[in-house]
Design a protein around this motif. Sequence first.
Motif, mmCIF file in Angstrom:
data_model
loop_
_atom_site.group_PDB
_atom_site.id
_atom_site.type_symbol
_atom_site.label_atom_id
_atom_site.label_comp_id
_atom_site.label_asym_id
_atom_site.label_seq_id
_atom_site.Cartn_x
_atom_site.Cartn_y
_atom_site.Cartn_z
ATOM 1 N N LYS A 155 -8.350 -12.416 0.005
ATOM 2 C CA LYS A 155 -9.120 -11.261 -0.184
ATOM 3 C C LYS A 155 -8.660 -10.076 0.057
ATOM 4 O O LYS A 155 -9.312 -9.016 0.623
ATOM 5 C CB LYS A 155 -10.541 -11.518 0.703
ATOM 6 C CG LYS A 155 -11.223 -12.799 0.396
ATOM 7 C CD LYS A 155 -12.442 -13.017 1.207
ATOM 8 C CE LYS A 155 -13.584 -13.866 0.422
ATOM 9 N NZ LYS A 155 -14.887 -13.972 1.190
ATOM 10 N N ASP A 156 -7.462 -10.074 -0.092
ATOM 11 C CA ASP A 156 -6.557 -8.878 0.019
ATOM 12 C C ASP A 156 -5.343 -8.950 -0.777
ATOM 13 O O ASP A 156 -5.031 -10.075 -1.409
ATOM 14 C CB ASP A 156 -6.238 -8.617 1.446
ATOM 15 C CG ASP A 156 -5.921 -7.031 1.676
ATOM 16 O OD1 ASP A 156 -6.004 -6.173 1.182
ATOM 17 O OD2 ASP A 156 -5.945 -6.826 3.050
ATOM 18 N N TYR A 157 -4.878 -7.791 -0.877
ATOM 19 C CA TYR A 157 -3.470 -7.740 -1.669
ATOM 20 C C TYR A 157 -3.428 -8.550 -3.059
ATOM 21 O O TYR A 157 -2.561 -9.187 -3.371
ATOM 22 C CB TYR A 157 -2.428 -8.213 -0.867
ATOM 23 C CG TYR A 157 -2.029 -7.341 0.355
ATOM 24 C CD1 TYR A 157 -1.746 -6.069 0.435
ATOM 25 C CD2 TYR A 157 -2.243 -8.123 1.721
ATOM 26 C CE1 TYR A 157 -1.604 -5.194 1.602
ATOM 27 C CE2 TYR A 157 -2.007 -7.257 2.941
ATOM 28 C CZ TYR A 157 -1.720 -6.012 2.983
ATOM 29 O OH TYR A 157 -1.777 -5.210 3.957
ATOM 30 N N TRP A 207 -12.902 -12.085 -6.293
ATOM 31 C CA TRP A 207 -11.547 -12.137 -5.639
ATOM 32 C C TRP A 207 -10.703 -13.568 -6.123
ATOM 33 O O TRP A 207 -9.618 -13.229 -6.366
ATOM 34 C CB TRP A 207 -11.608 -12.430 -3.977
ATOM 35 C CG TRP A 207 -12.031 -11.118 -3.222
ATOM 36 C CD1 TRP A 207 -13.037 -10.825 -2.788
ATOM 37 C CD2 TRP A 207 -10.953 -9.940 -3.021
ATOM 38 N NE1 TRP A 207 -12.960 -9.387 -2.110
ATOM 39 C CE2 TRP A 207 -11.660 -9.130 -2.333
ATOM 40 C CE3 TRP A 207 -9.643 -9.747 -3.263
ATOM 41 C CZ2 TRP A 207 -10.992 -7.942 -1.962
ATOM 42 C CZ3 TRP A 207 -8.985 -8.880 -2.888
ATOM 43 C CH2 TRP A 207 -9.813 -7.749 -2.392
ATOM 44 N N ARG A 212 -7.949 -1.557 -4.119
ATOM 45 C CA ARG A 212 -7.528 -1.547 -2.605
ATOM 46 C C ARG A 212 -6.166 -0.631 -2.510
ATOM 47 O O ARG A 212 -5.592 -0.611 -1.427
ATOM 48 C CB ARG A 212 -6.875 -3.116 -2.411
ATOM 49 C CG ARG A 212 -7.779 -4.173 -2.089
ATOM 50 C CD ARG A 212 -8.223 -3.742 -0.536
ATOM 51 N NE ARG A 212 -7.104 -4.020 0.463
ATOM 52 C CZ ARG A 212 -6.373 -3.176 1.146
ATOM 53 N NH1 ARG A 212 -6.575 -1.998 1.115
ATOM 54 N NH2 ARG A 212 -5.545 -3.918 1.980
ATOM 55 N N GLY A 248 0.831 -1.325 -0.102
ATOM 56 C CA GLY A 248 0.197 -0.018 0.037
ATOM 57 C C GLY A 248 0.829 1.235 0.029
ATOM 58 O O GLY A 248 0.135 2.433 0.015
ATOM 59 N N ARG A 294 -0.296 4.779 -1.376
ATOM 60 C CA ARG A 294 -1.788 4.691 -1.321
ATOM 61 C C ARG A 294 -2.488 6.131 -1.386
ATOM 62 O O ARG A 294 -3.529 6.082 -2.143
ATOM 63 C CB ARG A 294 -2.388 3.705 -0.287
ATOM 64 C CG ARG A 294 -3.929 3.684 -0.417
ATOM 65 C CD ARG A 294 -4.651 2.616 0.636
ATOM 66 N NE ARG A 294 -4.253 1.127 0.241
ATOM 67 C CZ ARG A 294 -3.545 0.214 0.894
ATOM 68 N NH1 ARG A 294 -3.522 0.687 2.434
ATOM 69 N NH2 ARG A 294 -3.517 -0.977 0.694
ATOM 70 N N VAL A 349 -10.102 4.884 -2.376
ATOM 71 C CA VAL A 349 -9.725 3.495 -2.342
ATOM 72 C C VAL A 349 -9.800 2.947 -0.876
ATOM 73 O O VAL A 349 -9.782 3.850 0.005
ATOM 74 C CB VAL A 349 -7.992 3.069 -2.810
ATOM 75 C CG1 VAL A 349 -7.770 3.420 -4.356
ATOM 76 C CG2 VAL A 349 -7.111 4.022 -1.825
ATOM 77 N N LYS A 350 -9.481 1.579 -0.550
ATOM 78 C CA LYS A 350 -9.697 1.112 0.624
ATOM 79 C C LYS A 350 -8.452 0.613 1.487
ATOM 80 O O LYS A 350 -7.729 0.102 0.636
ATOM 81 C CB LYS A 350 -10.694 0.068 0.687
ATOM 82 C CG LYS A 350 -11.170 -0.497 2.139
ATOM 83 C CD LYS A 350 -12.136 -1.778 1.718
ATOM 84 C CE LYS A 350 -12.587 -2.487 3.371
ATOM 85 N NZ LYS A 350 -13.706 -3.445 3.346
ATOM 86 N N GLY A 351 -8.207 1.092 2.344
ATOM 87 C CA GLY A 351 -6.993 0.688 3.045
ATOM 88 C C GLY A 351 -6.274 1.709 3.815
ATOM 89 O O GLY A 351 -6.736 2.784 3.813
ATOM 90 N N TRP A 364 -16.038 -2.339 -5.801
ATOM 91 C CA TRP A 364 -16.495 -2.986 -4.932
ATOM 92 C C TRP A 364 -17.892 -4.110 -5.301
ATOM 93 O O TRP A 364 -18.226 -4.855 -4.688
ATOM 94 C CB TRP A 364 -16.850 -2.489 -3.570
ATOM 95 C CG TRP A 364 -15.449 -2.059 -3.177
ATOM 96 C CD1 TRP A 364 -15.062 -0.954 -2.760
ATOM 97 C CD2 TRP A 364 -14.293 -3.112 -2.490
ATOM 98 N NE1 TRP A 364 -13.641 -0.838 -2.627
ATOM 99 C CE2 TRP A 364 -13.351 -2.282 -2.068
ATOM 100 C CE3 TRP A 364 -14.483 -4.300 -2.089
ATOM 101 C CZ2 TRP A 364 -12.167 -2.699 -1.441
ATOM 102 C CZ3 TRP A 364 -13.175 -4.728 -1.409
ATOM 103 C CH2 TRP A 364 -12.126 -3.937 -1.014
ATOM 104 N N GLU A 375 -9.503 -8.956 10.677
ATOM 105 C CA GLU A 375 -9.814 -9.821 9.387
ATOM 106 C C GLU A 375 -9.917 -11.306 9.343
ATOM 107 O O GLU A 375 -10.483 -11.815 8.663
ATOM 108 C CB GLU A 375 -9.099 -9.098 8.398
ATOM 109 C CG GLU A 375 -8.927 -7.593 8.105
ATOM 110 C CD GLU A 375 -7.899 -7.050 8.953
ATOM 111 O OE1 GLU A 375 -7.707 -5.957 8.854
ATOM 112 O OE2 GLU A 375 -7.335 -7.680 9.923
#
Length: 393
Positions: free
Chosen positions: A239-241, A255, A374, A100, A103, A112-114, A250, A165
């Motif tokens: 579900k990430d990265y 994923w 992300r 990130g 970001r 974005v989310k994070g 979204w 998470e």
Amino acid sequence: MPGLEGPLDYSKEPPRHPCLQINAKEPFNAEPPRSLLVSSYVTPVDLFYKRNHGPIPIVDDLERYCFSISGLIKNPKKLFMKDIWMLPKYNVAATLQCAGNRRTAMSKTRKVKGVGWDVSALGNAVWGGAKLADVLELVGIPNLTSTTQSGGKHVEFVSIDKCKEENGGPYKASIPLSQATNPDADVLLAYEMNGETLNRDHGYPLRVVVPGIIGARSVKWIDSINIIAEECQGFFMQKDYKMFPPTVDWDNINWASRRPQMDFPVQSVICSLEDVNTIKPGKVKISGYAVSGGGRGIERVDVSIDGGKTWMEASRYQKTGIPYIADGINSDKWAWVLFEVTVDVTQSTEIVAKAVDIASNVQPEKVEDIWNLRGILNTSWHRVQVRVGHSNM
């Protein structure tokens, strides 16, 4: 595991350097000012970015601390720190970078989310420890193994920490067995950082360091290592990265359609200037860092003082007194390269940096072209604005 505890709350967090820019307090995520980041080739431990997903684990008895290696192998074992200390010790200079990093700049294009990161979610350290390839030999897995006799193809690292998470479970990630068992990949079970025992923020007493790939795979506070048939199914792998195209948001994300991100692309950042600067006309030193994934060295760093119309090449260096050659035997293949060039700035302008690695990969010009929901892998040209202030006559 005995000797190591993952707290449920944040009441026993370690002290941190007051200069860090805190991007999230609980869990603690922070980065140093960009000007301090490149003040030395090896990043001081206190200034190394902090990336956490839960409360920081606590060691209550180092002699009792142990971790297990099990799964698709014939000889599962529990290992103690004394077992790791008995193996040959290696020191590996390697830059860890959060996926990130930058970001916040990407979020200015579209949300974005994070965790919001500026340009300092990375650091370069000399990690000391045992090679994972040597550790896996203790459980009967030879070097350069891609599949165990029982069908194991991946090495999963499980932490002791507790992440929301994972519904209160541990952070975990995996790498291919072929990478883990390759001594030249320099994957470490590290217990030292810059010649000192790891501190709590950075994984004490034992962490994985996987050079050349995003920091999310270098799991801290090791509780267990599992040899598995498929890649880790944990949240941060599945579900990430992951890198999605700008068309995915979204409301239409799948994923499973993308692989977990591993290598990071070529990156460079100007650290001697902030995003917006007011300076006097004259000579200005432009300096920063450049780094690429997979052990790819930096072939060139280009700097422009007219927004990218014309370019000049910056000088590159790593260790004092040793000329940097991108694939040279005396260069640190897993580590960043610092760059600098002195320019003459006479009017307000945009200064830009972009790097090229030894595979001729180059940074994309526009962040819009690599936007993803992300906000990972913002490796677009790094731009800073300079306003020239004229003195009174």
